[in-house]
Enzyme design. Structure first.
Site, PDB file in Angstrom:
ATOM      1  N   ASP A  40       0.854  -1.194   0.000  1.00 24.48           N
ATOM      2  CA  ASP A  40       0.000   0.000   0.000  1.00 24.48           C
ATOM      3  C   ASP A  40       0.888   1.242   0.000  1.00 24.48           C
ATOM      4  OD1 ASP A  40      -3.205   0.536   1.168  1.00 24.48           O
ATOM      5  OD2 ASP A  40      -1.774   2.201   1.110  1.00 24.48           O
ATOM      6  N   ASP A  66       4.020   1.534  -4.283  1.00 24.96           N
ATOM      7  CA  ASP A  66       3.032   1.879  -5.312  1.00 24.96           C
ATOM      8  C   ASP A  66       2.809   0.677  -6.237  1.00 24.96           C
ATOM      9  OD1 ASP A  66       1.802   3.050  -7.655  1.00 24.96           O
ATOM     10  OD2 ASP A  66       2.559   4.994  -6.979  1.00 24.96           O
ATOM     11  N   ALA A  90      -6.567   1.791  -5.106  1.00 22.83           N
ATOM     12  CA  ALA A  90      -7.200   2.732  -6.032  1.00 22.83           C
ATOM     13  C   ALA A  90      -7.403   4.060  -5.330  1.00 22.83           C
ATOM     14  CB  ALA A  90      -8.568   2.197  -6.482  1.00 22.83           C
ATOM     15  N   GLU A  91      -7.575   5.094  -6.114  1.00 19.69           N
ATOM     16  CA  GLU A  91      -8.205   6.314  -5.614  1.00 19.69           C
ATOM     17  C   GLU A  91      -9.700   6.024  -5.688  1.00 19.69           C
ATOM     18  OE1 GLU A  91      -6.979   9.031  -4.316  1.00 19.69           O
ATOM     19  OE2 GLU A  91      -4.892   8.435  -4.563  1.00 19.69           O
ATOM     20  N   THR A 141     -16.069  -1.675  -8.989  1.00 17.80           N
ATOM     21  CA  THR A 141     -17.272  -1.031  -8.456  1.00 17.80           C
ATOM     22  C   THR A 141     -18.459  -1.154  -9.416  1.00 17.80           C
ATOM     23  OG1 THR A 141     -18.164   1.177  -8.029  1.00 17.80           O
ATOM     24  CG2 THR A 141     -16.251   1.097  -9.417  1.00 17.80           C
ATOM     25  N   ASP A 142     -19.659  -1.036  -8.854  1.00 23.96           N
ATOM     26  CA  ASP A 142     -20.860  -1.012  -9.706  1.00 23.96           C
ATOM     27  C   ASP A 142     -20.967   0.296 -10.489  1.00 23.96           C
ATOM     28  OD1 ASP A 142     -21.483   0.676  -7.563  1.00 23.96           O
ATOM     29  OD2 ASP A 142     -23.443  -0.213  -7.150  1.00 23.96           O
ATOM     30  N   GLU A 143     -20.170   1.315 -10.074  1.00 19.42           N
ATOM     31  CA  GLU A 143     -20.311   2.638 -10.708  1.00 19.42           C
ATOM     32  C   GLU A 143     -19.885   2.627 -12.171  1.00 19.42           C
ATOM     33  OE1 GLU A 143     -19.203   5.944  -8.207  1.00 19.42           O
ATOM     34  OE2 GLU A 143     -19.517   4.750  -6.408  1.00 19.42           O
ATOM     35  N   TYR A 167     -13.863   9.128 -11.405  1.00 22.52           N
ATOM     36  CA  TYR A 167     -13.582   7.897 -10.644  1.00 22.52           C
ATOM     37  C   TYR A 167     -14.088   6.670 -11.400  1.00 22.52           C
ATOM     38  CZ  TYR A 167     -14.570   4.130  -7.302  1.00 22.52           C
ATOM     39  OH  TYR A 167     -14.666   2.899  -6.692  1.00 22.52           O
ATOM     40  N   LYS A 171     -12.048   3.493 -13.102  1.00 20.61           N
ATOM     41  CA  LYS A 171     -12.238   2.092 -12.709  1.00 20.61           C
ATOM     42  C   LYS A 171     -12.690   1.268 -13.917  1.00 20.61           C
ATOM     43  CE  LYS A 171     -11.993   0.351  -9.145  1.00 20.61           C
ATOM     44  NZ  LYS A 171     -10.848  -0.292  -8.439  1.00 20.61           N
ATOM     45  N   ASN A 196     -22.037   0.079  -2.935  1.00 21.66           N
ATOM     46  CA  ASN A 196     -21.478   0.896  -1.835  1.00 21.66           C
ATOM     47  C   ASN A 196     -21.300   0.082  -0.558  1.00 21.66           C
ATOM     48  OD1 ASN A 196     -22.682   2.910  -3.722  1.00 21.66           O
ATOM     49  ND2 ASN A 196     -21.956   4.328  -2.151  1.00 21.66           N
ATOM     50  N   LYS A 206     -16.631   9.654   3.131  1.00 21.51           N
ATOM     51  CA  LYS A 206     -17.757   8.947   2.513  1.00 21.51           C
ATOM     52  C   LYS A 206     -18.998   9.142   3.377  1.00 21.51           C
ATOM     53  CE  LYS A 206     -15.017   7.120  -0.657  1.00 21.51           C
ATOM     54  NZ  LYS A 206     -14.304   5.889  -0.666  1.00 21.51           N
ATOM     55  N   PRO A 222     -24.306  17.243   5.490  1.00 20.26           N
ATOM     56  CA  PRO A 222     -24.548  17.762   4.135  1.00 20.26           C
ATOM     57  C   PRO A 222     -25.184  16.717   3.219  1.00 20.26           C
ATOM     58  CG  PRO A 222     -22.206  17.268   4.458  1.00 20.26           C
ATOM     59  CD  PRO A 222     -22.898  16.924   5.734  1.00 20.26           C
TER      60      PRO A 222
HETATM   61  P1  NAD Z   1      -9.787   3.437   0.106  1.00 16.57           P
HETATM   62  O1  NAD Z   1      -9.639   4.740  -0.595  1.00 16.57           O
HETATM   63  O2  NAD Z   1     -10.280   3.412   1.510  1.00 16.57           O
HETATM   64  O3  NAD Z   1      -8.391   2.646   0.092  1.00 16.57           O
HETATM   65  C1  NAD Z   1      -7.549   2.607  -1.026  1.00 16.57           C
HETATM   66  C2  NAD Z   1      -6.176   2.143  -0.562  1.00 16.57           C
HETATM   67  O4  NAD Z   1      -5.327   2.069  -1.711  1.00 16.57           O
HETATM   68  C3  NAD Z   1      -5.502   3.104   0.423  1.00 16.57           C
HETATM   69  O5  NAD Z   1      -4.962   2.372   1.498  1.00 16.57           O
HETATM   70  C4  NAD Z   1      -4.408   3.766  -0.404  1.00 16.57           C
HETATM   71  O6  NAD Z   1      -3.279   4.145   0.365  1.00 16.57           O
HETATM   72  C5  NAD Z   1      -4.079   2.670  -1.399  1.00 16.57           C
HETATM   73  N1  NAD Z   1      -3.488   3.184  -2.653  1.00 16.57           N
HETATM   74  C6  NAD Z   1      -3.919   4.225  -3.397  1.00 16.57           C
HETATM   75  N2  NAD Z   1      -3.124   4.385  -4.475  1.00 16.57           N
HETATM   76  C7  NAD Z   1      -2.197   3.391  -4.404  1.00 16.57           C
HETATM   77  C8  NAD Z   1      -1.100   3.009  -5.244  1.00 16.57           C
HETATM   78  N3  NAD Z   1      -0.813   3.693  -6.367  1.00 16.57           N
HETATM   79  N4  NAD Z   1      -0.357   1.944  -4.894  1.00 16.57           N
HETATM   80  C9  NAD Z   1      -0.629   1.252  -3.749  1.00 16.57           C
HETATM   81  N5  NAD Z   1      -1.635   1.583  -2.910  1.00 16.57           N
HETATM   82  C10 NAD Z   1      -2.415   2.634  -3.247  1.00 16.57           C
HETATM   83  O7  NAD Z   1     -10.732   2.576  -0.849  1.00 16.57           O
HETATM   84  P2  NAD Z   1     -11.771   1.429  -0.492  1.00 16.57           P
HETATM   85  O8  NAD Z   1     -13.090   2.051  -0.241  1.00 16.57           O
HETATM   86  O9  NAD Z   1     -11.173   0.520   0.508  1.00 16.57           O
HETATM   87  O10 NAD Z   1     -11.853   0.695  -1.896  1.00 16.57           O
HETATM   88  C11 NAD Z   1     -10.969  -0.380  -2.220  1.00 16.57           C
HETATM   89  C12 NAD Z   1     -11.286  -0.858  -3.621  1.00 16.57           C
HETATM   90  O11 NAD Z   1     -12.648  -1.272  -3.697  1.00 16.57           O
HETATM   91  C13 NAD Z   1     -11.126   0.225  -4.688  1.00 16.57           C
HETATM   92  O12 NAD Z   1     -10.549  -0.361  -5.829  1.00 16.57           O
HETATM   93  C14 NAD Z   1     -12.554   0.694  -4.964  1.00 16.57           C
HETATM   94  O13 NAD Z   1     -12.667   1.164  -6.289  1.00 16.57           O
HETATM   95  C15 NAD Z   1     -13.320  -0.584  -4.748  1.00 16.57           C
HETATM   96  N6  NAD Z   1     -14.718  -0.421  -4.307  1.00 16.57           N
HETATM   97  C16 NAD Z   1     -15.024   0.391  -3.243  1.00 16.57           C
HETATM   98  C17 NAD Z   1     -16.350   0.490  -2.828  1.00 16.57           C
HETATM   99  C18 NAD Z   1     -16.741   1.328  -1.627  1.00 16.57           C
HETATM  100  O14 NAD Z   1     -17.935   1.474  -1.343  1.00 16.57           O
HETATM  101  N7  NAD Z   1     -15.810   1.868  -0.872  1.00 16.57           N
HETATM  102  C19 NAD Z   1     -17.361  -0.221  -3.487  1.00 16.57           C
HETATM  103  C20 NAD Z   1     -16.994  -1.032  -4.583  1.00 16.57           C
HETATM  104  C21 NAD Z   1     -15.683  -1.140  -4.968  1.00 16.57           C
HETATM  105  P1  TYD Z   2     -20.221   8.376  -1.281  1.00 17.75           P
HETATM  106  O1  TYD Z   2     -20.122   7.796   0.099  1.00 17.75           O
HETATM  107  O2  TYD Z   2     -19.258   9.443  -1.682  1.00 17.75           O
HETATM  108  O3  TYD Z   2     -20.188   7.143  -2.294  1.00 17.75           O
HETATM  109  P2  TYD Z   2     -20.471   7.118  -3.910  1.00 17.75           P
HETATM  110  O4  TYD Z   2     -20.436   8.488  -4.444  1.00 17.75           O
HETATM  111  O5  TYD Z   2     -19.327   6.291  -4.385  1.00 17.75           O
HETATM  112  O6  TYD Z   2     -21.797   6.458  -4.071  1.00 17.75           O
HETATM  113  O7  TYD Z   2     -21.673   8.948  -1.458  1.00 17.75           O
HETATM  114  C1  TYD Z   2     -22.832   8.142  -1.293  1.00 17.75           C
HETATM  115  C2  TYD Z   2     -24.027   8.978  -1.680  1.00 17.75           C
HETATM  116  O8  TYD Z   2     -24.173  10.039  -0.716  1.00 17.75           O
HETATM  117  C3  TYD Z   2     -23.873   9.648  -3.021  1.00 17.75           C
HETATM  118  O9  TYD Z   2     -25.136   9.662  -3.697  1.00 17.75           O
HETATM  119  C4  TYD Z   2     -23.445  11.075  -2.677  1.00 17.75           C
HETATM  120  C5  TYD Z   2     -24.111  11.319  -1.348  1.00 17.75           C
HETATM  121  N1  TYD Z   2     -23.396  12.234  -0.432  1.00 17.75           N
HETATM  122  C6  TYD Z   2     -24.076  13.318   0.148  1.00 17.75           C
HETATM  123  O10 TYD Z   2     -25.283  13.540  -0.081  1.00 17.75           O
HETATM  124  N2  TYD Z   2     -23.377  14.136   0.990  1.00 17.75           N
HETATM  125  C7  TYD Z   2     -22.047  13.945   1.260  1.00 17.75           C
HETATM  126  O11 TYD Z   2     -21.454  14.767   2.021  1.00 17.75           O
HETATM  127  C8  TYD Z   2     -21.377  12.830   0.672  1.00 17.75           C
HETATM  128  C9  TYD Z   2     -19.921  12.557   0.951  1.00 17.75           C
HETATM  129  C10 TYD Z   2     -22.103  11.988  -0.161  1.00 17.75           C
END
Ligand code: NAD
Ligand code: TYD
Length: 361
Positions: A40, A66, A90-91, A141-143, A167, A171, A196, A206, A222
């Site tokens: 990471d 990285d 990922a970012e 992701t589903d996005e 984003y 992906k 999500n 988030k 918000p």
């Molecule tokens: P997160 O942002 O919490 O964590 C991402 C991690 O990746 C961090 O620890 C960061 O330091 C690391 N990272 C970033 N760039 C890097 C690089 N270049 N090399 C090595 N490490 C790096 O994200 P998350 O919510 O844990 O999501 C993890 C994965 O799941 C992502 O690929 C995301 O697209 C996917 N995903 C997330 C969700 C969600 O709801 N959070 C849903 C579906 C899929």
């Molecule tokens: P988020 O947690 O950023 O996940 P994603 O955009 O990947 O679905 O947001 C979840 C939902 O909540 C999305 O529709 C955007 C909304 N949202 C708000 O209304 N207020 C906020 O401050 C944030 C961060 C998200």
């Protein structure tokens, strides 16, 4: 670099200091005897505090680096001979991708390309039996499917990709690279597309952890636009169990949609969180946390609805979520209440700059 996992097979997991990755490490160590090398970069979203409870666990080793660093990844693969790589790195935040898409292109697309190439180089030299057993699992992701209107059926694996944010576009591009490395080079890949997630260790940028944090701090909650956007919420541990099943039994080259069948409007999610907080940590003035709800300017290009059709993973791999939204969200709120030091640790410094960039003031 010398890392010994005596008597254990090894997997390489990227991005596992983040939200889902760190939950995955905990789930994996609790149910599987293989060791984990956790690679990471520790961006703002990576947090070693997510892993502090396993600091002494000899089956988990953290390496800062990285996924795009081909020399490092190649060396880790060569030295430790993992039988699988799971790519969480990922970012991951849509709003940040709107303010600054470049990092998303860099890590999610270019980084995925580099790790695919490093893994392909390693995999192609494995003996035939190990080559056949190897897996590269890409967590997505589903996005990538874009947005649904109210009466559309949920996303199936056959839906065309139609990403709308920087984003989701990055992906989607990474998913296409993974697919192409299978079809062109034969790399044994699996891809999962999940809805999500919520649960412990989620960075409070988030929605759900942000609302818990702001509610307790007496700040506005918000809500973008009218708050009627719909997401399909899944408790993070259910996602981690699904990834383990896909790794174990998924068909090579296939994608699996993962979701909780919990479609909820954002405003309802926020009201539910407020209701649980009213019960578990009432406001000192006796009023409801929901009074802190504030409607703010909508996110540009905001997707209206996501929903997952998870019948393929249920049918083929026998996976089903164990948590309902009611049980999962209660556990989640309780976790944030029980871990104020963790929240304090992640909401100082750079986090404050993000808050003022995104929400002003
Ligand atoms: P997160 O942002 O919490 O964590 C991402 C991690 O990746 C961090 O620890 C960061 O330091 C690391 N990272 C970033 N760039 C890097 C690089 N270049 N090399 C090595 N490490 C790096 O994200 P998350 O919510 O844990 O999501 C993890 C994965 O799941 C992502 O690929 C995301 O697209 C996917 N995903 C997330 C969700 C969600 O709801 N959070 C849903 C579906 C899929
Ligand atoms: P988020 O947690 O950023 O996940 P994603 O955009 O990947 O679905 O947001 C979840 C939902 O909540 C999305 O529709 C955007 C909304 N949202 C708000 O209304 N207020 C906020 O401050 C944030 C961060 C998200």
């Amino acid at each position: 670099m010398v890392i010994f996992f005596k008597g254990h097979d090894v997997i390489l997991v990227t991005g596992a200091a983040g939200f889902i990755g760190s939950n995955f490490v905990h789930t994996w160590l609790g149910s599987n005897s293989d060791g984990i090398i956790n690679l990471d970069k520790l961006t703002y979203a990576g947090n070693l505090a997510n892993l502090s409870s396993i600091k002494e666990n000899g089956r988990h080793v953290f390496v800062r680096g990285d996924i795009g660093d081909a020399d490092l990844v190649t060396r880790l693969l060569k030295d430790h001979q993992p039988h699988a790589v799971i790519n969480f790195a990922a970012e991951s935040h849509v709003d940040r991708s709107i303010h600054g898409p470049e990092e998303f292109v860099q890590t999610n697309i270019v980084g995925t390309y580099h790790i695919l190439e490093s893994v392909r180089g390693y995999w192609s030299k494995l003996p035939e039996d190990k080559k056949a057993a190897f897996r590269f699992l890409h967590v997505s992701t589903d996005e990538v499917y874009g947005t649904l209107s109210a009466d559309d059926p949920p996303f199936a694996e056959t839906n065309p990709y139609a990403p709308n944010s920087p984003y989701s576009a990055s992906k989607a591009a990474s998913d296409h690279l993974v697919r192409a490395w299978h079809h062109t080079y034969g790399l044994p890949v699996l891809t999962s597309n999940c809805s999500n997630n919520y649960g412990p260790y989620q960075f409070p940028e988030k929605l759900i952890p942000l609302v818990i944090h702001n509610a307790l701090a007496g700040k506005p909650l918000p809500i973008y636009g009218d708050g009627q956007q719909i997401r399909d919420w899944l408790y993070v541990e259910d996602h981690c169990r699904a990834i383990m099943r896909v790794l174990e039994a998924g068909r090579v080259g296939e994608t699996y949609n993962i979701g909780g069948s919990n479609e909820l409007a954002n405003l309802d999610v926020v009201k539910t969180v407020c209701g649980i907080l009213d019960e578990l940590r009432p406001r000192s003035d006796g009023r409801c946390y929901a009074e802190q709800v504030t409607f703010v300017k909508d996110r540009p290009g905001h997707d209206v609805r996501y929903a997952i059709d998870a019948r393929k993973i249920e049918r083929e791999l026998g996976w089903k979520p164990l948590e309902t939204f009611e049980t999962g969200i209660r556990k989640t709120v309780q976790w944030y209440l029980d871990n104020p030091a963790w929240v304090e640790g992640v909401t100082s410094g750079a986090y404050r700059q993000w808050e003022s960039l995104q929400y002003g003031g």
